[in-house]
Design a protein around this motif. Sequence first.
Motif, PDB file in Angstrom:
ATOM      1  N   LEU A  28       2.037 -13.293  -1.560  1.00 45.70           N
ATOM      2  CA  LEU A  28       0.772 -12.562  -1.266  1.00 45.70           C
ATOM      3  C   LEU A  28       1.378 -11.070  -1.063  1.00 45.70           C
ATOM      4  O   LEU A  28       0.435 -10.350  -1.340  1.00 45.70           O
ATOM      5  CB  LEU A  28       0.200 -13.084  -0.111  1.00 45.70           C
ATOM      6  CG  LEU A  28      -0.581 -14.482  -0.314  1.00 45.70           C
ATOM      7  CD1 LEU A  28      -0.979 -15.106   0.962  1.00 45.70           C
ATOM      8  CD2 LEU A  28      -1.855 -14.089  -1.016  1.00 45.70           C
ATOM      9  N   ARG A  29       2.652 -10.836  -0.619  1.00 48.58           N
ATOM     10  CA  ARG A  29       2.944  -9.519  -0.610  1.00 48.58           C
ATOM     11  C   ARG A  29       3.168  -8.788  -1.917  1.00 48.58           C
ATOM     12  O   ARG A  29       3.138  -7.319  -1.763  1.00 48.58           O
ATOM     13  CB  ARG A  29       4.285  -9.528   0.345  1.00 48.58           C
ATOM     14  CG  ARG A  29       4.056  -9.941   1.681  1.00 48.58           C
ATOM     15  CD  ARG A  29       5.234  -9.727   2.537  1.00 48.58           C
ATOM     16  NE  ARG A  29       5.771  -8.475   2.496  1.00 48.58           N
ATOM     17  CZ  ARG A  29       5.277  -7.264   3.395  1.00 48.58           C
ATOM     18  NH1 ARG A  29       4.347  -7.612   4.145  1.00 48.58           N
ATOM     19  NH2 ARG A  29       5.934  -6.205   3.521  1.00 48.58           N
ATOM     20  N   TRP A  30       2.755  -9.376  -3.075  1.00 44.14           N
ATOM     21  CA  TRP A  30       2.758  -8.563  -4.169  1.00 44.14           C
ATOM     22  C   TRP A  30       1.511  -7.551  -4.340  1.00 44.14           C
ATOM     23  O   TRP A  30       1.760  -6.624  -5.031  1.00 44.14           O
ATOM     24  CB  TRP A  30       2.469  -9.377  -5.435  1.00 44.14           C
ATOM     25  CG  TRP A  30       3.768 -10.315  -5.687  1.00 44.14           C
ATOM     26  CD1 TRP A  30       5.073 -10.132  -5.389  1.00 44.14           C
ATOM     27  CD2 TRP A  30       3.707 -11.347  -6.585  1.00 44.14           C
ATOM     28  NE1 TRP A  30       5.859 -11.007  -5.936  1.00 44.14           N
ATOM     29  CE2 TRP A  30       4.922 -11.993  -6.898  1.00 44.14           C
ATOM     30  CE3 TRP A  30       2.909 -12.155  -7.455  1.00 44.14           C
ATOM     31  CZ2 TRP A  30       5.508 -12.897  -7.566  1.00 44.14           C
ATOM     32  CZ3 TRP A  30       3.251 -13.098  -8.342  1.00 44.14           C
ATOM     33  CH2 TRP A  30       4.675 -13.570  -8.256  1.00 44.14           C
ATOM     34  N   PHE A  31       0.568  -7.875  -3.552  1.00 41.57           N
ATOM     35  CA  PHE A  31      -0.540  -7.346  -3.287  1.00 41.57           C
ATOM     36  C   PHE A  31      -0.748  -6.129  -2.333  1.00 41.57           C
ATOM     37  O   PHE A  31      -0.604  -6.563  -1.358  1.00 41.57           O
ATOM     38  CB  PHE A  31      -1.884  -8.316  -3.164  1.00 41.57           C
ATOM     39  CG  PHE A  31      -1.929  -9.274  -4.019  1.00 41.57           C
ATOM     40  CD1 PHE A  31      -2.515  -8.931  -5.486  1.00 41.57           C
ATOM     41  CD2 PHE A  31      -1.456 -10.664  -4.110  1.00 41.57           C
ATOM     42  CE1 PHE A  31      -2.562  -9.877  -6.398  1.00 41.57           C
ATOM     43  CE2 PHE A  31      -1.585 -11.482  -5.078  1.00 41.57           C
ATOM     44  CZ  PHE A  31      -2.079 -11.416  -6.407  1.00 41.57           C
ATOM     45  N   ARG A  32      -0.754  -5.110  -2.931  1.00 42.69           N
ATOM     46  CA  ARG A  32      -0.354  -3.835  -1.866  1.00 42.69           C
ATOM     47  C   ARG A  32      -1.469  -3.967  -0.836  1.00 42.69           C
ATOM     48  O   ARG A  32      -1.156  -3.660   0.257  1.00 42.69           O
ATOM     49  CB  ARG A  32      -0.571  -2.449  -2.621  1.00 42.69           C
ATOM     50  CG  ARG A  32      -0.263  -1.335  -1.678  1.00 42.69           C
ATOM     51  CD  ARG A  32      -0.138  -0.173  -2.570  1.00 42.69           C
ATOM     52  NE  ARG A  32       0.135   1.043  -1.734  1.00 42.69           N
ATOM     53  CZ  ARG A  32      -0.847   1.838  -1.182  1.00 42.69           C
ATOM     54  NH1 ARG A  32      -2.183   1.720  -1.569  1.00 42.69           N
ATOM     55  NH2 ARG A  32      -0.991   2.692  -0.804  1.00 42.69           N
ATOM     56  N   ARG A  33      -3.058  -4.162  -1.341  1.00 48.17           N
ATOM     57  CA  ARG A  33      -3.884  -4.325  -0.108  1.00 48.17           C
ATOM     58  C   ARG A  33      -3.664  -5.151   0.866  1.00 48.17           C
ATOM     59  O   ARG A  33      -4.086  -5.004   1.874  1.00 48.17           O
ATOM     60  CB  ARG A  33      -5.349  -4.863  -1.005  1.00 48.17           C
ATOM     61  CG  ARG A  33      -6.434  -4.510  -0.012  1.00 48.17           C
ATOM     62  CD  ARG A  33      -6.857  -3.213  -0.295  1.00 48.17           C
ATOM     63  NE  ARG A  33      -7.892  -2.885   0.811  1.00 48.17           N
ATOM     64  CZ  ARG A  33      -8.982  -2.274   0.322  1.00 48.17           C
ATOM     65  NH1 ARG A  33      -9.160  -1.737  -0.905  1.00 48.17           N
ATOM     66  NH2 ARG A  33     -10.016  -1.932   1.374  1.00 48.17           N
ATOM     67  N   LEU A  34      -2.852  -6.271   0.671  1.00 49.45           N
ATOM     68  CA  LEU A  34      -2.374  -7.405   1.582  1.00 49.45           C
ATOM     69  C   LEU A  34      -1.229  -6.975   2.270  1.00 49.45           C
ATOM     70  O   LEU A  34      -1.098  -7.590   3.419  1.00 49.45           O
ATOM     71  CB  LEU A  34      -2.429  -8.698   1.105  1.00 49.45           C
ATOM     72  CG  LEU A  34      -3.638  -9.282   0.469  1.00 49.45           C
ATOM     73  CD1 LEU A  34      -3.661 -10.682  -0.362  1.00 49.45           C
ATOM     74  CD2 LEU A  34      -4.773  -9.272   1.352  1.00 49.45           C
ATOM     75  N   ARG A  35      -0.441  -6.174   1.907  1.00 56.90           N
ATOM     76  CA  ARG A  35       0.934  -5.695   2.626  1.00 56.90           C
ATOM     77  C   ARG A  35       0.555  -5.146   3.929  1.00 56.90           C
ATOM     78  O   ARG A  35       1.307  -5.326   5.060  1.00 56.90           O
ATOM     79  CB  ARG A  35       1.745  -5.159   1.700  1.00 56.90           C
ATOM     80  CG  ARG A  35       3.009  -5.523   1.503  1.00 56.90           C
ATOM     81  CD  ARG A  35       3.832  -4.805   0.764  1.00 56.90           C
ATOM     82  NE  ARG A  35       3.420  -4.655  -0.642  1.00 56.90           N
ATOM     83  CZ  ARG A  35       3.759  -3.885  -1.751  1.00 56.90           C
ATOM     84  NH1 ARG A  35       3.940  -2.847  -1.583  1.00 56.90           N
ATOM     85  NH2 ARG A  35       3.347  -4.311  -2.888  1.00 56.90           N
ATOM     86  N   ILE A  36      -0.351  -4.287   3.765  1.00 59.13           N
ATOM     87  CA  ILE A  36      -0.704  -3.444   5.018  1.00 59.13           C
ATOM     88  C   ILE A  36      -2.079  -3.689   5.264  1.00 59.13           C
ATOM     89  O   ILE A  36      -2.927  -3.649   4.479  1.00 59.13           O
ATOM     90  CB  ILE A  36      -0.405  -1.942   4.729  1.00 59.13           C
ATOM     91  CG1 ILE A  36       0.804  -1.676   4.511  1.00 59.13           C
ATOM     92  CG2 ILE A  36      -0.812  -1.160   6.208  1.00 59.13           C
ATOM     93  CD1 ILE A  36       1.323  -0.146   4.209  1.00 59.13           C
TER      94      ILE A  36
END
Length: 104
Positions: free
Chosen positions: A67-75
Motif C-alpha cells: 500500500l505504500r507504493w501509492f503516494r497518496r496513502l503514504r502520507i
Amino acid sequence: MPSIRGKRGRSRQRPDVLYADRGYTHNVYRRQVRELGIRPLIARPGTEHGSCPGKNRWVVEAAFALLRWFRRLRIRWEIRADIRQAFLTLGCAIICWRCLKKQC
C-alpha cells in the motif's frame, strides 16, 4: 484486550499464542507472557529468518508495504476518514488486479 471472536459460548479474553520478533527475545517478556497463560513464539537470535514467527506473521506487513507504493496513502492528506477509506479500498483493488494480471 478486546474479546476474541470464535466458537459459540463465552468469548475468549486471551490468545493461545503470541508471535513476536527478535526484539522481544528477553526472558522477562517470555515470563510475563507465560504468566498470562499465553505461549510465546518469539524468534531467537542467531536463527534463520524463515524460522518460527516469520512464516505466519509478515502477511500484514507485506500488505502495508504494497500500500505504500501509492503516494497518496503514504502520507495522510485527507482530513475526512471516508475519503481515506476510499483511497485504501482503491489501492487494495489495484494491488489485487496487478496480482491477478501477473497470474494470467
